[in-house]
Scaffold this motif. Structure first.
Motif, PDB file in Angstrom:
ATOM      1  N   TRP A   6       0.853  -1.174   0.000  1.00 42.46           N
ATOM      2  CA  TRP A   6       0.000   0.000   0.000  1.00 42.46           C
ATOM      3  C   TRP A   6       0.897   1.235   0.000  1.00 42.46           C
ATOM      4  O   TRP A   6       1.861   1.312   0.756  1.00 42.46           O
ATOM      5  CB  TRP A   6      -0.876   0.036   1.241  1.00 42.46           C
ATOM      6  N   SER A   7       0.562   2.222  -0.824  1.00 47.69           N
ATOM      7  CA  SER A   7       1.306   3.475  -0.767  1.00 47.69           C
ATOM      8  C   SER A   7       0.949   4.196   0.529  1.00 47.69           C
ATOM      9  O   SER A   7      -0.098   3.913   1.144  1.00 47.69           O
ATOM     10  CB  SER A   7       0.972   4.351  -1.970  1.00 47.69           C
ATOM     11  N   LEU A   8       1.808   5.112   0.945  1.00 42.81           N
ATOM     12  CA  LEU A   8       1.545   5.843   2.183  1.00 42.81           C
ATOM     13  C   LEU A   8       0.242   6.625   2.091  1.00 42.81           C
ATOM     14  O   LEU A   8      -0.518   6.698   3.067  1.00 42.81           O
ATOM     15  CB  LEU A   8       2.711   6.785   2.499  1.00 42.81           C
ATOM     16  N   GLN A   9      -0.056   7.195   0.934  1.00 43.20           N
ATOM     17  CA  GLN A   9      -1.311   7.935   0.767  1.00 43.20           C
ATOM     18  C   GLN A   9      -2.517   7.013   0.919  1.00 43.20           C
ATOM     19  O   GLN A   9      -3.520   7.380   1.549  1.00 43.20           O
ATOM     20  CB  GLN A   9      -1.338   8.621  -0.595  1.00 43.20           C
ATOM     21  N   GLN A  91      -7.588   9.925  12.628  1.00 42.93           N
ATOM     22  CA  GLN A  91      -7.674  11.069  11.721  1.00 42.93           C
ATOM     23  C   GLN A  91      -6.461  11.985  11.843  1.00 42.93           C
ATOM     24  O   GLN A  91      -5.906  12.440  10.840  1.00 42.93           O
ATOM     25  CB  GLN A  91      -8.961  11.848  12.002  1.00 42.93           C
ATOM     26  N   SER A  92      -6.035  12.256  13.074  1.00 38.75           N
ATOM     27  CA  SER A  92      -4.892  13.161  13.261  1.00 38.75           C
ATOM     28  C   SER A  92      -3.597  12.538  12.743  1.00 38.75           C
ATOM     29  O   SER A  92      -2.768  13.215  12.123  1.00 38.75           O
ATOM     30  CB  SER A  92      -4.742  13.534  14.737  1.00 38.75           C
ATOM     31  N   SER A  93      -3.422  11.230  12.981  1.00 35.96           N
ATOM     32  CA  SER A  93      -2.198  10.573  12.518  1.00 35.96           C
ATOM     33  C   SER A  93      -2.151  10.507  10.996  1.00 35.96           C
ATOM     34  O   SER A  93      -1.094  10.718  10.386  1.00 35.96           O
ATOM     35  CB  SER A  93      -2.103   9.158  13.097  1.00 35.96           C
ATOM     36  N   SER A  94      -3.288  10.226  10.362  1.00 34.87           N
ATOM     37  CA  SER A  94      -3.308  10.151   8.905  1.00 34.87           C
ATOM     38  C   SER A  94      -3.057  11.525   8.291  1.00 34.87           C
ATOM     39  O   SER A  94      -2.339  11.648   7.288  1.00 34.87           O
ATOM     40  CB  SER A  94      -4.648   9.591   8.408  1.00 34.87           C
ATOM     41  N   GLU A  95      -3.611  12.572   8.890  1.00 38.76           N
ATOM     42  CA  GLU A  95      -3.377  13.932   8.379  1.00 38.76           C
ATOM     43  C   GLU A  95      -1.910  14.320   8.538  1.00 38.76           C
ATOM     44  O   GLU A  95      -1.313  14.939   7.645  1.00 38.76           O
ATOM     45  CB  GLU A  95      -4.273  14.924   9.110  1.00 38.76           C
ATOM     46  N   MET A  96      -1.310  13.966   9.679  1.00 37.51           N
ATOM     47  CA  MET A  96       0.091  14.287   9.913  1.00 37.51           C
ATOM     48  C   MET A  96       0.991  13.574   8.913  1.00 37.51           C
ATOM     49  O   MET A  96       1.904  14.175   8.329  1.00 37.51           O
ATOM     50  CB  MET A  96       0.477  13.894  11.344  1.00 37.51           C
ATOM     51  N   MET A  97       0.725  12.290   8.670  1.00 41.35           N
ATOM     52  CA  MET A  97       1.555  11.527   7.744  1.00 41.35           C
ATOM     53  C   MET A  97       1.339  11.983   6.301  1.00 41.35           C
ATOM     54  O   MET A  97       2.274  11.968   5.498  1.00 41.35           O
ATOM     55  CB  MET A  97       1.253  10.031   7.878  1.00 41.35           C
ATOM     56  N   LEU A  98       0.121  12.408   5.973  1.00 42.87           N
ATOM     57  CA  LEU A  98      -0.127  12.939   4.634  1.00 42.87           C
ATOM     58  C   LEU A  98       0.659  14.229   4.415  1.00 42.87           C
ATOM     59  O   LEU A  98       1.217  14.462   3.328  1.00 42.87           O
ATOM     60  CB  LEU A  98      -1.626  13.203   4.436  1.00 42.87           C
ATOM     61  N   LYS A  99       0.709  15.080   5.442  1.00 38.61           N
ATOM     62  CA  LYS A  99       1.493  16.318   5.336  1.00 38.61           C
ATOM     63  C   LYS A  99       2.968  15.994   5.178  1.00 38.61           C
ATOM     64  O   LYS A  99       3.677  16.626   4.381  1.00 38.61           O
ATOM     65  CB  LYS A  99       1.285  17.173   6.595  1.00 38.61           C
ATOM     66  N   ARG A 100       3.446  15.010   5.927  1.00 40.12           N
ATOM     67  CA  ARG A 100       4.855  14.638   5.824  1.00 40.12           C
ATOM     68  C   ARG A 100       5.168  14.073   4.445  1.00 40.12           C
ATOM     69  O   ARG A 100       6.193  14.396   3.836  1.00 40.12           O
ATOM     70  CB  ARG A 100       5.206  13.597   6.902  1.00 40.12           C
ATOM     71  N   LEU A 102       3.542  14.799   1.715  1.00 42.19           N
ATOM     72  CA  LEU A 102       3.478  15.926   0.784  1.00 42.19           C
ATOM     73  C   LEU A 102       4.775  16.727   0.818  1.00 42.19           C
ATOM     74  O   LEU A 102       5.274  17.162  -0.226  1.00 42.19           O
ATOM     75  CB  LEU A 102       2.282  16.819   1.144  1.00 42.19           C
ATOM     76  N   ASP A 103       5.332  16.911   2.007  1.00 41.57           N
ATOM     77  CA  ASP A 103       6.606  17.628   2.130  1.00 41.57           C
ATOM     78  C   ASP A 103       7.727  16.874   1.420  1.00 41.57           C
ATOM     79  O   ASP A 103       8.566  17.482   0.736  1.00 41.57           O
ATOM     80  CB  ASP A 103       6.964  17.823   3.611  1.00 41.57           C
ATOM     81  N   PHE A 104       7.755  15.548   1.572  1.00 43.75           N
ATOM     82  CA  PHE A 104       8.777  14.742   0.903  1.00 43.75           C
ATOM     83  C   PHE A 104       8.628  14.827  -0.620  1.00 43.75           C
ATOM     84  O   PHE A 104       9.624  14.882  -1.352  1.00 43.75           O
ATOM     85  CB  PHE A 104       8.701  13.284   1.353  1.00 43.75           C
ATOM     86  N   GLU A 105       7.381  14.823  -1.090  1.00 46.74           N
ATOM     87  CA  GLU A 105       7.148  14.928  -2.531  1.00 46.74           C
ATOM     88  C   GLU A 105       7.624  16.276  -3.053  1.00 46.74           C
ATOM     89  O   GLU A 105       8.176  16.373  -4.146  1.00 46.74           O
ATOM     90  CB  GLU A 105       5.655  14.740  -2.838  1.00 46.74           C
ATOM     91  N   LEU A 301       6.631  23.669  13.432  1.00 48.54           N
ATOM     92  CA  LEU A 301       8.007  24.133  13.234  1.00 48.54           C
ATOM     93  C   LEU A 301       8.746  23.245  12.230  1.00 48.54           C
ATOM     94  O   LEU A 301       9.547  23.734  11.427  1.00 48.54           O
ATOM     95  CB  LEU A 301       8.737  24.138  14.574  1.00 48.54           C
ATOM     96  N   LEU A 302       8.464  21.949  12.261  1.00 45.93           N
ATOM     97  CA  LEU A 302       9.081  21.014  11.314  1.00 45.93           C
ATOM     98  C   LEU A 302       8.703  21.374   9.882  1.00 45.93           C
ATOM     99  O   LEU A 302       9.555  21.413   8.988  1.00 45.93           O
ATOM    100  CB  LEU A 302       8.642  19.589  11.646  1.00 45.93           C
ATOM    101  N   GLU A 303       7.426  21.661   9.654  1.00 49.87           N
ATOM    102  CA  GLU A 303       6.972  22.024   8.319  1.00 49.87           C
ATOM    103  C   GLU A 303       7.590  23.341   7.860  1.00 49.87           C
ATOM    104  O   GLU A 303       7.975  23.500   6.692  1.00 49.87           O
ATOM    105  CB  GLU A 303       5.444  22.117   8.297  1.00 49.87           C
ATOM    106  N   THR A 304       7.695  24.304   8.802  1.00 54.64           N
ATOM    107  CA  THR A 304       8.294  25.601   8.470  1.00 54.64           C
ATOM    108  C   THR A 304       9.753  25.447   8.061  1.00 54.64           C
ATOM    109  O   THR A 304      10.218  26.052   7.088  1.00 54.64           O
ATOM    110  CB  THR A 304       8.194  26.558   9.670  1.00 54.64           C
ATOM    111  N   LYS A 305      10.499  24.626   8.801  1.00 53.27           N
ATOM    112  CA  LYS A 305      11.916  24.431   8.500  1.00 53.27           C
ATOM    113  C   LYS A 305      12.112  23.704   7.176  1.00 53.27           C
ATOM    114  O   LYS A 305      13.078  23.966   6.450  1.00 53.27           O
ATOM    115  CB  LYS A 305      12.589  23.668   9.650  1.00 53.27           C
ATOM    116  N   ILE A 306      11.217  22.779   6.852  1.00 48.67           N
ATOM    117  CA  ILE A 306      11.308  22.087   5.562  1.00 48.67           C
ATOM    118  C   ILE A 306      11.101  23.080   4.427  1.00 48.67           C
ATOM    119  O   ILE A 306      11.822  23.056   3.419  1.00 48.67           O
ATOM    120  CB  ILE A 306      10.275  20.943   5.494  1.00 48.67           C
ATOM    121  N   GLU A 307      10.119  23.973   4.582  1.00 48.81           N
ATOM    122  CA  GLU A 307       9.871  24.986   3.552  1.00 48.81           C
ATOM    123  C   GLU A 307      11.076  25.913   3.399  1.00 48.81           C
ATOM    124  O   GLU A 307      11.457  26.266   2.274  1.00 48.81           O
ATOM    125  CB  GLU A 307       8.623  25.796   3.912  1.00 48.81           C
TER     126      GLU A 307
END
Length: 343
Positions: A6-9, A91-100, A102-105, A301-307
């Motif tokens: 299964w893909s992460l998404q 729901q919160s874990s799936s949203e967090m992993m989807l954001k992560r 997306l950042d990797f992509e 903060l993690l998302e901000t630093k990645i950007e």
């Protein structure tokens, strides 16, 4: 039966929809069964088998592990089963992993095009250095003209390029050998300490591990467990060796009379600020809430630093590409101007 990858998404969307159905009052087995018809046949067959395991009493995190779900998602489910907040945690874990994801992509897309350009430019550079410049050099010698400085530099770099390439390949092989034969055999805590100590990238590891630890501990404390009981559940987490070892060591230190904030200072893969959060939370009696909000801060903060990293890396790569292109351009034109001056 071999589990289909299964893909992460796909994993995140499945877990998120399961959480949404739980929010509407569905029992877990019925929620999973309702989602069968939204999947492909192969995945539906696999999930049907796992659903049978679930109805026989197997924990949901074991069912997901059997499907080879991401270990962090499995960990979220494991802890959710302990504190009972399945719907919110899913729901919160799936949203967090989807954001992560997306950042990797974004990072992959950011690097893919410049790296492709660098490779093409490097091929052209080699062609110029091996085919065009030698002809200019032969012409200079026949006309008793001196090659210009830039041509000499490019020729020297071309001579060094094979050694640079071999050196880079040797370093890559050295790192790969170290990773597979030494690093992977180290204890989990030692591994994460080394990763968190890396220059530039270490801060991303620290923020991620701090976020994960804080949010799981906050959920467990909010369900009424003591710190000791919560860490005991960390120790029981077989699917995540890091948190299993961490729970075991921290329980030993607690029994010695050390405070939680003192214990966390020993682990360099946690942000130092978490100790102040724990002290403040213990004083006002809202440790679970303090940890929850701090975990959200770490994620933000993690998302901000990645950007910021992406905004820094991209111009640097394009500057390097521009320099290589200009170098080739001058490598061809300067000898021509030099030749014209010789007539």
């Amino acid at each position: 039966m071999t589990a289909y990858k299964w893909s992460l998404q796909e994993q995140c969307h499945f877990l998120k929809r399961t959480g949404e159905l739980l929010d509407r009052g569905y029992p877990l087995s019925e929620a999973v069964e309702s989602l069968l018809f939204q999947l492909s046949k192969r995945k539906r067959d696999e999930l049907s088998q796992c659903l049978a395991d679930l109805k026989e009493g197997y924990p949901f995190h074991q069912v997901l592990a059997k499907l080879k779900f991401n270990q962090h998602l499995v960990g979220y489910v494991f802890f959710a089963e302990q504190h009972g907040g399945l719907a919110d945690a899913f729901q919160s874990s799936s949203e967090m992993m989807l954001k992560r994801d997306l950042d990797f992509e974004k990072v992959k897309k950011l690097l893919a095009y410049p790296i492709f350009l660098i490779l093409i430019t490097a091929v052209l550079f080699v062609f110029v250095e091996t085919s065009i410049l030698p002809r200019f050099s032969s012409l200079f010698q026949s006309m008793q003209l001196q090659a210009n400085f830039f041509t000499k530099v490019v020729s020297s770099f071309g001579e060094l390029l094979p050694f640079i390439s071999l050196g880079f390949l040797f370093i890559c092989l050295l790192f790969a050998a170290y990773y597979f034969f030494i690093f992977q055999k180290l204890p989990q805590i030692k591994q994460k300490t080394m990763l968190a100590s890396m220059p530039v990238l270490g801060v991303f590891f620290r923020l991620f591990y701090t976020h994960y630890f804080s949010v799981q501990l906050s959920y467990l404390l909010a369900s009424g467990l003591s710190i000791h009981e919560a860490l005991h559940l960390f120790e029981k987490n077989e699917k995540q060796p890091l948190y299993k070892d961490l729970g075991k060591e921290m329980i030993k230190d607690l029994r010695k009379g050390e405070g939680l904030e003192e214990i966390l200072l020993k682990y360099r893969f946690f942000e130092r600020e978490v100790t102040h959060i724990i002290q403040h939370g213990q004083k006002n009696g809202k440790l679970d809430q303090e940890l929850f909000f701090f975990s959200k801060y770490c994620l933000s903060l993690l998302e901000t630093k990645i950007e910021r990293l992406m905004k820094t890396v991209q111009p640097c790569l394009y500057m390097l590409i521009g320099f290589l292109i200009i170098s080739m351009y001058l490598a061809v034109l300067l000898p021509m101007f030099h030749l014209m001056e010789g007539f």
